[in-house]
Write a protein that holds these residues in place. Structure first.
Motif, PDB file in Angstrom:
ATOM      1  N   PRO A  48       0.548  -1.177  -0.272  1.00 21.21           N
ATOM      2  CA  PRO A  48       0.118  -0.027  -0.151  1.00 21.21           C
ATOM      3  C   PRO A  48       0.597   1.690  -0.361  1.00 21.21           C
ATOM      4  O   PRO A  48       2.033   0.968   0.161  1.00 21.21           O
ATOM      5  CB  PRO A  48      -0.594   0.405   1.394  1.00 21.21           C
ATOM      6  CG  PRO A  48      -0.009  -0.552   2.774  1.00 21.21           C
ATOM      7  CD  PRO A  48       0.694  -1.738   1.888  1.00 21.21           C
ATOM      8  N   SER A  49       0.275   2.734  -0.352  1.00 20.34           N
ATOM      9  CA  SER A  49       1.259   3.622  -0.487  1.00 20.34           C
ATOM     10  C   SER A  49       1.179   4.125   0.919  1.00 20.34           C
ATOM     11  O   SER A  49       0.429   4.041   1.460  1.00 20.34           O
ATOM     12  CB  SER A  49      -0.171   4.673  -1.788  1.00 20.34           C
ATOM     13  OG  SER A  49       0.856   5.294  -1.813  1.00 20.34           O
ATOM     14  N   GLY A  50       2.662   5.037   0.556  1.00 18.88           N
ATOM     15  CA  GLY A  50       3.158   5.499   1.971  1.00 18.88           C
ATOM     16  C   GLY A  50       3.128   5.124   3.050  1.00 18.88           C
ATOM     17  O   GLY A  50       2.698   5.612   4.634  1.00 18.88           O
TER      18      GLY A  50
ATOM     19  N   SER B  51       0.043   1.014  -3.684  1.00 15.14           N
ATOM     20  CA  SER B  51       1.275   1.942  -4.279  1.00 15.14           C
ATOM     21  C   SER B  51       1.248   3.052  -5.204  1.00 15.14           C
ATOM     22  O   SER B  51       0.421   2.247  -6.731  1.00 15.14           O
ATOM     23  CB  SER B  51       2.731   1.373  -4.675  1.00 15.14           C
ATOM     24  OG  SER B  51       3.920   2.069  -5.546  1.00 15.14           O
ATOM     25  N   SER B  52       1.797   4.228  -5.891  1.00 14.94           N
ATOM     26  CA  SER B  52       1.964   5.279  -6.576  1.00 14.94           C
ATOM     27  C   SER B  52       2.421   4.912  -7.054  1.00 14.94           C
ATOM     28  O   SER B  52       1.658   5.364  -8.801  1.00 14.94           O
ATOM     29  CB  SER B  52       2.450   6.382  -5.928  1.00 14.94           C
ATOM     30  OG  SER B  52       3.640   6.140  -5.320  1.00 14.94           O
ATOM     31  N   ASP B  53       3.402   3.542  -7.544  1.00 13.24           N
ATOM     32  CA  ASP B  53       4.230   3.053  -8.765  1.00 13.24           C
ATOM     33  C   ASP B  53       3.137   2.055  -9.579  1.00 13.24           C
ATOM     34  O   ASP B  53       4.050   1.355 -10.318  1.00 13.24           O
ATOM     35  CB  ASP B  53       5.722   3.198  -8.844  1.00 13.24           C
ATOM     36  CG  ASP B  53       5.945   3.589  -7.993  1.00 13.24           C
ATOM     37  OD1 ASP B  53       6.519   4.712  -8.946  1.00 13.24           O
ATOM     38  OD2 ASP B  53       7.134   4.334  -7.331  1.00 13.24           O
ATOM     39  N   THR B  54       1.655   1.685  -9.284  1.00  8.08           N
ATOM     40  CA  THR B  54       1.698   0.578  -9.180  1.00  8.08           C
ATOM     41  C   THR B  54       1.430   0.462 -10.784  1.00  8.08           C
ATOM     42  O   THR B  54       1.138  -0.603 -11.655  1.00  8.08           O
ATOM     43  CB  THR B  54      -0.122   0.715  -8.790  1.00  8.08           C
ATOM     44  OG1 THR B  54       0.170  -0.185  -7.414  1.00  8.08           O
ATOM     45  CG2 THR B  54      -1.024  -0.664  -8.865  1.00  8.08           C
TER      46      THR B  54
HETATM   47  O1  LIG Z   1       9.607   6.841  -5.982  1.00 13.08           O
HETATM   48  C1  LIG Z   1       7.906   7.326  -5.643  1.00 13.08           C
HETATM   49  C2  LIG Z   1       7.172   7.517  -6.645  1.00 13.08           C
HETATM   50  O2  LIG Z   1       7.185   7.426  -7.406  1.00 13.08           O
HETATM   51  C3  LIG Z   1       7.955   6.251  -4.281  1.00 13.08           C
HETATM   52  O3  LIG Z   1       9.006   5.607  -4.357  1.00 13.08           O
HETATM   53  C4  LIG Z   1       7.635   6.431  -3.117  1.00 13.08           C
HETATM   54  O4  LIG Z   1       8.454   6.889  -3.054  1.00 13.08           O
HETATM   55  C5  LIG Z   1       6.913   5.206  -2.672  1.00 13.08           C
HETATM   56  O5  LIG Z   1       5.361   5.332  -2.752  1.00 13.08           O
HETATM   57  P1  LIG Z   1       4.914   4.629  -2.241  1.00 13.08           P
HETATM   58  O6  LIG Z   1       5.004   2.931  -2.787  1.00 13.08           O
HETATM   59  O7  LIG Z   1       4.601   4.497  -0.790  1.00 13.08           O
HETATM   60  O8  LIG Z   1       3.347   5.462  -3.173  1.00 13.08           O
END
Ligand SMILES: O=C(CO)[C@@H](O)[C@H](O)COP(=O)(O)O
Length: 259
Positions: free
Chosen positions: A57-59, A91-94
């Motif tokens: 999950p993100s963040g 994750s924001s990279d999903t």
């Molecule tokens: O660089 C990035 C965004 O591309 C990520 O590495 C964030 O630093 C972590 O994002 P999440 O996986 O927690 O959304």
């Protein structure tokens, strides 16, 4: 169509549970190997035999991650009804991970970090030259740079696939961002992330001392072949199975459909 984990076949639910456990455990390797700070970075793995993958999950703090919090997504990057709270976003990279799984069927794991030395090379937009036997072994040549790409849509995934498709490397330095690595599974991709940072650091130090000596292409070929096919505990172990980027995997990979 909404996919509900509880309604999938028992063996699929078991495969998802095992993948969640592996992905959760492997996230601990990123801070342990000093590849990330705070909540940066992410690991994902394809659910074997399914059009699904698991990602963090993100963040969420690395200390709080657990198998139950790992998010299950389709290969379009959409979260399924996986038993986690609706508010728990992947994750924001999903989208980037999903793009790689859609276009590189031989890839079973993807990792992204912001490890210091690899990211410093990415900030300069400079590939890491193949001047170490470890690089020949692991990456089969230089570690290439991918284009600058915006976070959140297909841009990063497209850059990863377009760069790695023409390379034996399982790592790409996305310009101004950081390394993304691929592997036959998530553990393999984590290993590539650890090795990427190690060689980025060593080659950086070498460049401070003088001009590193390039390894001739034919020797790189032989290093890569030995490490991928002979090194380790026998050709039947999972560690010596075809790697993304190797000749064996290229021969068996289906053609990307959408790139
Ligand atoms: O660089 C990035 C965004 O591309 C990520 O590495 C964030 O630093 C972590 O994002 P999440 O996986 O927690 O959304």
């Amino acid at each position: 169509m909404t996919i509900v984990l509880d309604q999938l076949a028992p063996e699929v639910q078991d495969a998802v549970a095992r993948t969640r456990q592996r992905v959760s455990d492997l996230h601990a390797e990123l801070p342990r190997n000093q590849l990330v700070v705070w909540t940066a970075g992410n690991v994902s793995e394809r659910v074997p035999g399914q059009d699904l993958f698991v990602i963090k999950p993100s963040g969420v703090s690395y200390d709080e991650l657990s198998p139950e919090l790992m998010v299950v997504c389709t290969l379009d990057g959409a979260k399924i009804v996986d038993g986690t709270a609706d508010s728990l976003t992947p994750s924001s990279d999903t989208a980037a991970h999903a793009y790689v799984y859609r276009h590189m069927p031989e890839v079973g794991g993807v990792v992204h970090t912001h490890s210091t030395y690899a990211t410093a090379w990415a900030a300069r937009g400079e590939e890491i030259p193949c001047v170490l036997t470890m690089m020949g072994d692991e990456f089969g040549g230089p570690i290439p740079v991918g284009p600058f790409a915006i976070i959140g849509d297909d841009s990063i995934g497209r850059g990863i696939v377009e760069t790695l498709r023409h390379s034996r490397s399982r790592a790409v330095l996305m310009q101004n961002h950081g390394p993304f690595t691929i592997g036959k599974d998530a553990k393999d991709a984590v290993k590539a992330a650890v090795m990427c940072e190690e060689v980025a650091r060593t080659v950086h130090v070498a460049t401070q001392l003088g001009d590193p000596i390039a390894i001739p292409a034919e020797i790189v070929d032989s290093l890569f072949d030995r490490y991928q096919n002979v090194y380790g505990q026998g050709a039947t172990s999972s560690d010596s199975a075809a790697q993304p980027g190797s000749a064996a995997s290229s021969a068996s990979a289906a053609s990307p459909q959408e790139a």
